[in-house]
Design a protein around this motif. Structure first.
Motif, PDB file in Angstrom:
ATOM      1  N   ILE A   1       4.576  12.818   3.802  1.00  0.00           N
ATOM      2  CA  ILE A   1       3.514  12.314   2.517  1.00  0.00           C
ATOM      3  C   ILE A   1       2.389  11.600   3.260  1.00  0.00           C
ATOM      4  O   ILE A   1       2.117  11.071   4.057  1.00  0.00           O
ATOM      5  CB  ILE A   1       4.485  11.112   1.904  1.00  0.00           C
TER       6      ILE A   1
ATOM      7  N   ASN B   1      11.340  -0.718   1.819  1.00  0.00           N
ATOM      8  CA  ASN B   1      10.348   0.249   2.099  1.00  0.00           C
ATOM      9  C   ASN B   1       9.634   0.245   3.589  1.00  0.00           C
ATOM     10  O   ASN B   1       8.994   1.109   3.925  1.00  0.00           O
ATOM     11  CB  ASN B   1       9.751   0.815   0.972  1.00  0.00           C
TER      12      ASN B   1
ATOM     13  N   ASP C   1       7.059 -10.937   7.057  1.00  0.00           N
ATOM     14  CA  ASP C   1       7.577 -10.068   8.170  1.00  0.00           C
ATOM     15  C   ASP C   1       8.910  -9.792   7.965  1.00  0.00           C
ATOM     16  O   ASP C   1       9.571 -10.596   8.527  1.00  0.00           O
ATOM     17  CB  ASP C   1       7.010 -10.542   9.599  1.00  0.00           C
ATOM     18  N   VAL C   2       9.203  -8.553   7.623  1.00  0.00           N
ATOM     19  CA  VAL C   2      10.528  -8.198   7.372  1.00  0.00           C
ATOM     20  C   VAL C   2      11.574  -8.378   8.943  1.00  0.00           C
ATOM     21  O   VAL C   2      12.729  -8.318   8.811  1.00  0.00           O
ATOM     22  CB  VAL C   2      11.027  -6.846   6.679  1.00  0.00           C
TER      23      VAL C   2
ATOM     24  N   LYS D   1      15.630   5.424  11.338  1.00  0.00           N
ATOM     25  CA  LYS D   1      15.773   6.212  10.179  1.00  0.00           C
ATOM     26  C   LYS D   1      17.252   6.948  10.006  1.00  0.00           C
ATOM     27  O   LYS D   1      17.654   6.750   8.700  1.00  0.00           O
ATOM     28  CB  LYS D   1      14.649   7.270   9.829  1.00  0.00           C
TER      29      LYS D   1
ATOM     30  N   ASP E   1       5.383  -8.038   1.954  1.00  0.00           N
ATOM     31  CA  ASP E   1       4.465  -7.428   2.950  1.00  0.00           C
ATOM     32  C   ASP E   1       3.761  -8.426   3.905  1.00  0.00           C
ATOM     33  O   ASP E   1       3.494  -9.483   3.662  1.00  0.00           O
ATOM     34  CB  ASP E   1       3.343  -6.594   2.305  1.00  0.00           C
TER      35      ASP E   1
ATOM     36  N   TYR F   1      11.782   6.220  15.773  1.00  0.00           N
ATOM     37  CA  TYR F   1      11.600   6.328  14.418  1.00  0.00           C
ATOM     38  C   TYR F   1      12.517   7.200  13.842  1.00  0.00           C
ATOM     39  O   TYR F   1      13.513   6.812  13.043  1.00  0.00           O
ATOM     40  CB  TYR F   1      10.282   6.998  14.045  1.00  0.00           C
TER      41      TYR F   1
ATOM     42  N   THR G   1      -0.300   9.303   3.540  1.00  0.00           N
ATOM     43  CA  THR G   1      -0.636   8.035   3.151  1.00  0.00           C
ATOM     44  C   THR G   1      -1.445   7.475   4.222  1.00  0.00           C
ATOM     45  O   THR G   1      -1.487   8.232   5.112  1.00  0.00           O
ATOM     46  CB  THR G   1       1.087   7.377   2.974  1.00  0.00           C
TER      47      THR G   1
ATOM     48  N   ARG H   1       0.896  -1.140   0.006  1.00  0.00           N
ATOM     49  CA  ARG H   1       0.007  -0.001  -0.005  1.00  0.00           C
ATOM     50  C   ARG H   1       0.633   1.156   0.077  1.00  0.00           C
ATOM     51  O   ARG H   1       2.163   1.069   0.212  1.00  0.00           O
ATOM     52  CB  ARG H   1      -0.918  -0.001   1.338  1.00  0.00           C
ATOM     53  N   SER H   2       0.074   2.227  -0.043  1.00  0.00           N
ATOM     54  CA  SER H   2       0.751   3.752  -0.115  1.00  0.00           C
ATOM     55  C   SER H   2       2.213   3.937  -1.098  1.00  0.00           C
ATOM     56  O   SER H   2       2.148   3.584  -1.914  1.00  0.00           O
ATOM     57  CB  SER H   2       0.981   3.976   1.300  1.00  0.00           C
TER      58      SER H   2
END
Ligand SMILES: NC(=O)c1ccc[n+]([C@@H]2O[C@H](COP(=O)([O-])OP(=O)(O)OC[C@H]3O[C@@H](n4cnc5c(N)ncnc54)[C@H](O)[C@@H]3O)[C@@H](O)[C@H]2O)c1
Length: 263
Positions: free
Chosen positions: A188, A90, A64-65, A159, A38, A155, A190, A17-18
């Motif tokens: 963004i 991503n 699941d990454v 990143k 995903d 977060y 989303t 998605r997004s």
């Protein structure tokens, strides 16, 4: 970019998605076969059906990454389908909690998904790319990886970590024909933030922070991934690209000062 990725295979994590979906869609439109990793089964099915109905070749992987075993199995399977030329890391989550309130579990979950997840997928994919002497890794960082934001300690850290992971991959694997770059979007609109941010919040955000006067759309972000994955970007390695409508350029001017500008 039409046909530019014909015969190429791209993995896009969080592509159901997004932003990830738009990146997957644009790689497909440029001729690539795309494997979407995903963990949201419903979104994965919808994304796969949508792109397949548009005539594109898409391989869905429910993975699941943050689980290295699942990642290894999925990457090996994707490689069996076709050698992977491009990896877009991503997948990510963004939980908002003030620093003093973050529980260890929430901290760990964010780091496991955003940073360790990208490491697991990149390491497995790069082993194959290294043997072939060719490949591109693109990591989805954030404006928050360069300039923090209140309530985002985990977060922001994840990143920022991705930027140095990107540089290190570039440094260690350039001689094996692998390039790695990071992309840092600003805000963004989303599914990730429409769940928590009202339209009023977004309007205030635009007014307060974005010189360009609007937050971003998924279509503002996807094209740079195609450019960086293409041979036109052959000499770009280990870099970080900010796409934020000018937010990081500096503090927005006072409105009265804007009116002083002589045109
Ligand atoms: N939206 C923004 O403002 C913004 C800004 C900068 C960076 N980003 C980054 O861009 C990426 C995409 O963000 P988005 O706004 O499209 O988010 P989103 O939540 O709409 O989409 C994220 C996708 O990743 C998947 N995902 C999450 N955790 C996963 C896991 N452990 N394993 C597999 N899949 C997983 C989700 O199921 C979803 O499909 C994220 O890494 C995010 O941090 C977003």
């Amino acid at each position: 970019m039409h046909g530019k990725f014909k015969g190429k295979h791209a993995i896009v994590t969080g592509g159901a998605r997004s932003i990830g979906f738009e990146i997957a869609r644009q790689f497909c439109a440029a001729g690539a076969m795309v494997s979407i990793f995903d963990y949201n089964q419903e979104a994965l099915e919808i994304a796969t059906t949508t792109l397949t109905n548009e005539g594109y070749r898409v391989n869905p992987f429910l993975v699941d990454v943050s689980d290295q075993l699942q990642v290894n199995l999925a990457v090996d399977r994707a490689e069996e389908i076709a050698p992977v030329d491009v990896l877009v890391n991503n997948a990510g989550i963004c939980l908002v909690t003030p620093f003093l309130n973050i529980e260890a579990e929430e901290w760990q979950k964010t780091l496991d998904t955003n940073l360790s997840g990208a490491f697991y997928v990149a390491q497995r994919v790069c082993r194959y790319m290294a043997r072939r002497g060719k490949g591109v890794v693109l990591n989805m960082s954030s404006k928050n990886g360069l300039d923090g934001e209140f309530g985002h300690a985990h977060y922001n850290s994840s990143k920022a970590g991705l930027i140095l992971l990107t540089k290190t991959i570039a440094l260690e694997l350039a001689h094996l024909g692998i390039r790695a770059n990071a992309v840092c979007p600003g805000y963004i609109r989303t599914a990730m933030n429409t769940e928590v941010d009202s339209d009023e919040f977004v309007e205030e955000f635009e007014d307060r922070y974005i010189p360009g006067g609007r937050v971003g759309k998924v279509t503002d972000i996807a094209p740079i991934f195609l450019f960086l994955a293409s041979d036109d970007a052959e000499y770009i390695n280990g870099q970080t690209f900010v796409l934020d409508g000018g937010q990081l350029a500096g503090q927005k001017p006072w409105k009265w000062l804007l009116e002083e500008i002589k045109l």
